[in-house]
Design a protein around this motif. Sequence first.
Motif, PDB file in Angstrom:
ATOM      1  N   SER A  94       0.840  -1.198   0.000  1.00  0.00           N
ATOM      2  CA  SER A  94       0.000   0.000   0.000  1.00  0.00           C
ATOM      3  C   SER A  94       0.875   1.249   0.000  1.00  0.00           C
ATOM      4  CB  SER A  94      -0.923   0.000   1.212  1.00  0.00           C
ATOM      5  OG  SER A  94      -0.161   0.069   2.404  1.00  0.00           O
ATOM      6  N   THR A  95       0.395   2.292  -0.656  1.00  0.00           N
ATOM      7  CA  THR A  95       1.197   3.523  -0.743  1.00  0.00           C
ATOM      8  C   THR A  95       0.514   4.713  -0.078  1.00  0.00           C
ATOM      9  OG1 THR A  95       0.214   4.259  -2.817  1.00  0.00           O
ATOM     10  CG2 THR A  95       2.113   2.791  -2.981  1.00  0.00           C
ATOM     11  N   GLU A  96      -0.724   4.532   0.397  1.00  0.00           N
ATOM     12  CA  GLU A  96      -1.432   5.668   0.991  1.00  0.00           C
ATOM     13  C   GLU A  96      -1.853   5.359   2.424  1.00  0.00           C
ATOM     14  OE1 GLU A  96      -4.495   7.023  -1.648  1.00  0.00           O
ATOM     15  OE2 GLU A  96      -3.099   7.174  -3.327  1.00  0.00           O
ATOM     16  N   LYS A  97      -2.201   6.421   3.158  1.00  0.00           N
ATOM     17  CA  LYS A  97      -2.519   6.258   4.582  1.00  0.00           C
ATOM     18  C   LYS A  97      -3.792   5.447   4.794  1.00  0.00           C
ATOM     19  CE  LYS A  97      -1.967  10.612   5.870  1.00  0.00           C
ATOM     20  NZ  LYS A  97      -1.904  11.824   6.661  1.00  0.00           N
ATOM     21  N   GLU A  98      -4.746   5.635   3.885  1.00  0.00           N
ATOM     22  CA  GLU A  98      -5.988   4.865   3.992  1.00  0.00           C
ATOM     23  C   GLU A  98      -6.374   4.357   2.624  1.00  0.00           C
ATOM     24  OE1 GLU A  98      -9.333   6.592   6.094  1.00  0.00           O
ATOM     25  OE2 GLU A  98      -7.915   7.870   7.166  1.00  0.00           O
ATOM     26  N   SER A  99      -6.544   3.057   2.532  1.00  0.00           N
ATOM     27  CA  SER A  99      -6.956   2.451   1.269  1.00  0.00           C
ATOM     28  C   SER A  99      -8.060   1.436   1.552  1.00  0.00           C
ATOM     29  CB  SER A  99      -5.787   1.711   0.599  1.00  0.00           C
ATOM     30  OG  SER A  99      -4.664   2.538   0.491  1.00  0.00           O
ATOM     31  N   THR A 100      -8.772   1.093   0.511  1.00  0.00           N
ATOM     32  CA  THR A 100      -9.802   0.062   0.662  1.00  0.00           C
ATOM     33  C   THR A 100      -9.678  -0.957  -0.445  1.00  0.00           C
ATOM     34  OG1 THR A 100     -11.288   1.740   1.544  1.00  0.00           O
ATOM     35  CG2 THR A 100     -12.283  -0.360   0.913  1.00  0.00           C
ATOM     36  N   LEU A 101      -9.601  -2.209  -0.035  1.00  0.00           N
ATOM     37  CA  LEU A 101      -9.577  -3.326  -0.972  1.00  0.00           C
ATOM     38  C   LEU A 101     -10.829  -4.172  -0.762  1.00  0.00           C
ATOM     39  CD1 LEU A 101      -5.879  -4.603  -0.631  1.00  0.00           C
ATOM     40  CD2 LEU A 101      -6.862  -3.340  -2.543  1.00  0.00           C
ATOM     41  N   TRP A 102     -11.161  -4.927  -1.788  1.00  0.00           N
ATOM     42  CA  TRP A 102     -12.189  -5.958  -1.651  1.00  0.00           C
ATOM     43  C   TRP A 102     -11.530  -7.281  -2.009  1.00  0.00           C
ATOM     44  CZ3 TRP A 102     -17.177  -5.094   0.009  1.00  0.00           C
ATOM     45  CH2 TRP A 102     -17.560  -3.753   0.135  1.00  0.00           C
ATOM     46  N   SER A 103     -11.725  -8.297  -1.165  1.00  0.00           N
ATOM     47  CA  SER A 103     -11.059  -9.580  -1.402  1.00  0.00           C
ATOM     48  C   SER A 103     -12.058 -10.645  -1.856  1.00  0.00           C
ATOM     49  CB  SER A 103     -10.354 -10.066  -0.139  1.00  0.00           C
ATOM     50  OG  SER A 103     -11.306 -10.405   0.849  1.00  0.00           O
ATOM     51  N   LEU A 104     -11.588 -11.458  -2.769  1.00  0.00           N
ATOM     52  CA  LEU A 104     -12.399 -12.587  -3.236  1.00  0.00           C
ATOM     53  C   LEU A 104     -11.600 -13.858  -2.964  1.00  0.00           C
ATOM     54  CD1 LEU A 104     -15.046 -13.283  -4.809  1.00  0.00           C
ATOM     55  CD2 LEU A 104     -13.626 -13.426  -6.857  1.00  0.00           C
ATOM     56  N   ASP A 105     -12.218 -14.833  -2.292  1.00  0.00           N
ATOM     57  CA  ASP A 105     -11.489 -16.042  -1.934  1.00  0.00           C
ATOM     58  C   ASP A 105     -11.150 -16.866  -3.180  1.00  0.00           C
ATOM     59  OD1 ASP A 105     -13.531 -18.576  -2.088  1.00  0.00           O
ATOM     60  OD2 ASP A 105     -14.558 -16.696  -1.716  1.00  0.00           O
ATOM     61  N   ARG A 106     -10.130 -17.658  -3.017  1.00  0.00           N
ATOM     62  CA  ARG A 106      -9.573 -18.444  -4.104  1.00  0.00           C
ATOM     63  C   ARG A 106     -10.608 -19.338  -4.804  1.00  0.00           C
ATOM     64  NH1 ARG A 106      -4.604 -21.044  -4.821  1.00  0.00           N
ATOM     65  NH2 ARG A 106      -4.851 -23.038  -5.845  1.00  0.00           N
ATOM     66  N   VAL A 107     -11.445 -20.006  -4.019  1.00  0.00           N
ATOM     67  CA  VAL A 107     -12.375 -20.972  -4.618  1.00  0.00           C
ATOM     68  C   VAL A 107     -13.435 -20.256  -5.452  1.00  0.00           C
ATOM     69  CG1 VAL A 107     -14.072 -22.781  -4.153  1.00  0.00           C
ATOM     70  CG2 VAL A 107     -11.964 -22.664  -2.813  1.00  0.00           C
ATOM     71  N   THR A 108     -13.982 -19.178  -4.906  1.00  0.00           N
ATOM     72  CA  THR A 108     -14.990 -18.431  -5.668  1.00  0.00           C
ATOM     73  C   THR A 108     -14.363 -17.834  -6.916  1.00  0.00           C
ATOM     74  OG1 THR A 108     -16.058 -17.896  -3.577  1.00  0.00           O
ATOM     75  CG2 THR A 108     -16.779 -16.653  -5.509  1.00  0.00           C
ATOM     76  N   PHE A 109     -13.156 -17.327  -6.765  1.00  0.00           N
ATOM     77  CA  PHE A 109     -12.443 -16.786  -7.921  1.00  0.00           C
ATOM     78  C   PHE A 109     -12.341 -17.824  -9.022  1.00  0.00           C
ATOM     79  CE2 PHE A 109      -8.595 -16.453 -10.385  1.00  0.00           C
ATOM     80  CZ  PHE A 109      -8.578 -15.125 -10.784  1.00  0.00           C
ATOM     81  N   ARG A 110     -11.887 -19.015  -8.658  1.00  0.00           N
ATOM     82  CA  ARG A 110     -11.659 -20.044  -9.671  1.00  0.00           C
ATOM     83  C   ARG A 110     -12.967 -20.560 -10.258  1.00  0.00           C
ATOM     84  NH1 ARG A 110      -6.712 -22.190 -10.250  1.00  0.00           N
ATOM     85  NH2 ARG A 110      -7.548 -24.206 -10.868  1.00  0.00           N
ATOM     86  N   ARG A 111     -13.963 -20.684  -9.428  1.00  0.00           N
ATOM     87  CA  ARG A 111     -15.210 -21.277  -9.923  1.00  0.00           C
ATOM     88  C   ARG A 111     -16.027 -20.311 -10.745  1.00  0.00           C
ATOM     89  NH1 ARG A 111     -17.491 -26.074  -6.421  1.00  0.00           N
ATOM     90  NH2 ARG A 111     -15.503 -27.034  -5.950  1.00  0.00           N
ATOM     91  N   ILE A 112     -15.947 -19.034 -10.434  1.00  0.00           N
ATOM     92  CA  ILE A 112     -16.797 -18.093 -11.176  1.00  0.00           C
ATOM     93  C   ILE A 112     -15.993 -17.288 -12.191  1.00  0.00           C
ATOM     94  CG2 ILE A 112     -18.427 -16.179 -11.005  1.00  0.00           C
ATOM     95  CD1 ILE A 112     -19.247 -17.285  -8.316  1.00  0.00           C
ATOM     96  N   LEU A 113     -14.958 -16.605 -11.732  1.00  0.00           N
ATOM     97  CA  LEU A 113     -14.222 -15.779 -12.686  1.00  0.00           C
ATOM     98  C   LEU A 113     -13.488 -16.615 -13.717  1.00  0.00           C
ATOM     99  CD1 LEU A 113     -12.784 -12.780 -10.660  1.00  0.00           C
ATOM    100  CD2 LEU A 113     -14.749 -12.867 -12.168  1.00  0.00           C
TER     101      LEU A 113
END
Length: 271
Positions: free
Chosen positions: A201-220
């Motif tokens: 991260s490069t900033e004081k406050e950031s926001t990420l959204w995480s997607l778990d590995r299994v959902t990633f593989r099965r859907i994306l």
Amino acid sequence: MKTKNQTPSPLPPTLPLQLLPPGSPFANSSNFSFNASSGHSQPPSAFRPPGPDDQGFPNNYNMTRRTSVSAESLTPTHHQDSNWKAPYHQKTEDQLSRLRASVSSNFLFSHLDDDSANLVLGALVEKPIPAKDIKVITQGDAGDYFYVVERGAFDIYVNPAGHVTPGPDGMGQKVNTIGPGGSFGELALMYNAPRAATVVSTEKESTLWSLDRVTFRRILMDSAFQRRRMYESFLEEVPLLSTLTLYERSKIADALDTQKFLLWGYHYPRR
Ligand SMILES: Nc1ncnc2c1ncn2[C@@H]1O[C@@H]2COP(=O)(O)O[C@H]2[C@H]1O
């Protein structure tokens, strides 16, 4: 062949966020580890050639490094658990509208049908990153989550050794910065390979959204990434592009679109 705009990516709750030492953002290689499989440093080992069950690794991808981090098939449609359901994390209206705005220009989401897009939106988990110099991903670790950036910017470092090495320059060279609407962390999940880069991260406050590995593989991977692999295979055959890294080729693949031309009375697909 034409190109389209495309971009880059978050974390599960309850994970420890460890700050890197002040003034030495590269010194600690084991920050931000969130499960038993991600906080390790394994020695390199031989490349495993693609087997009959694999989608096939792109040329030159981590050829000298340990690649497989799970026994899971690389073919996303080979699902052993037919009762699998995507996890659903309740979101407020505010979270949903921020999330929709973040993914609206992201290539990966633009190719999902409505049902799949809703499953992915439900499965994403908001992950505030409360400081700069937090190492979200460490090169060489196993892949666990895919991330979408809502707010802030994240620097990408690559060490040619394939993993973080001791010393102040242990993370290697900065090669990229990923901002809002972008995503990262897909390569290790797609290819069951160690993380190809370190993400900080490069900033004081950031926001990420995480997607778990299994959902990633099965859907994306059943949609957007199938398309990416198709274009990557094509690009691997173009001599001029053969020296590109996997990441560079995947970005070109994401930007490609197919146009059909009417030629001699036939619709002739042309890339
Ligand atoms: N130039 C780059 N080389 C490798 N990875 C990159 C690069 N730029 C961005 N990344 C991202 O950094 C991520 C590190 O984890 P992954 O290897 O899973 O996926 C990688 C990509 O999403």
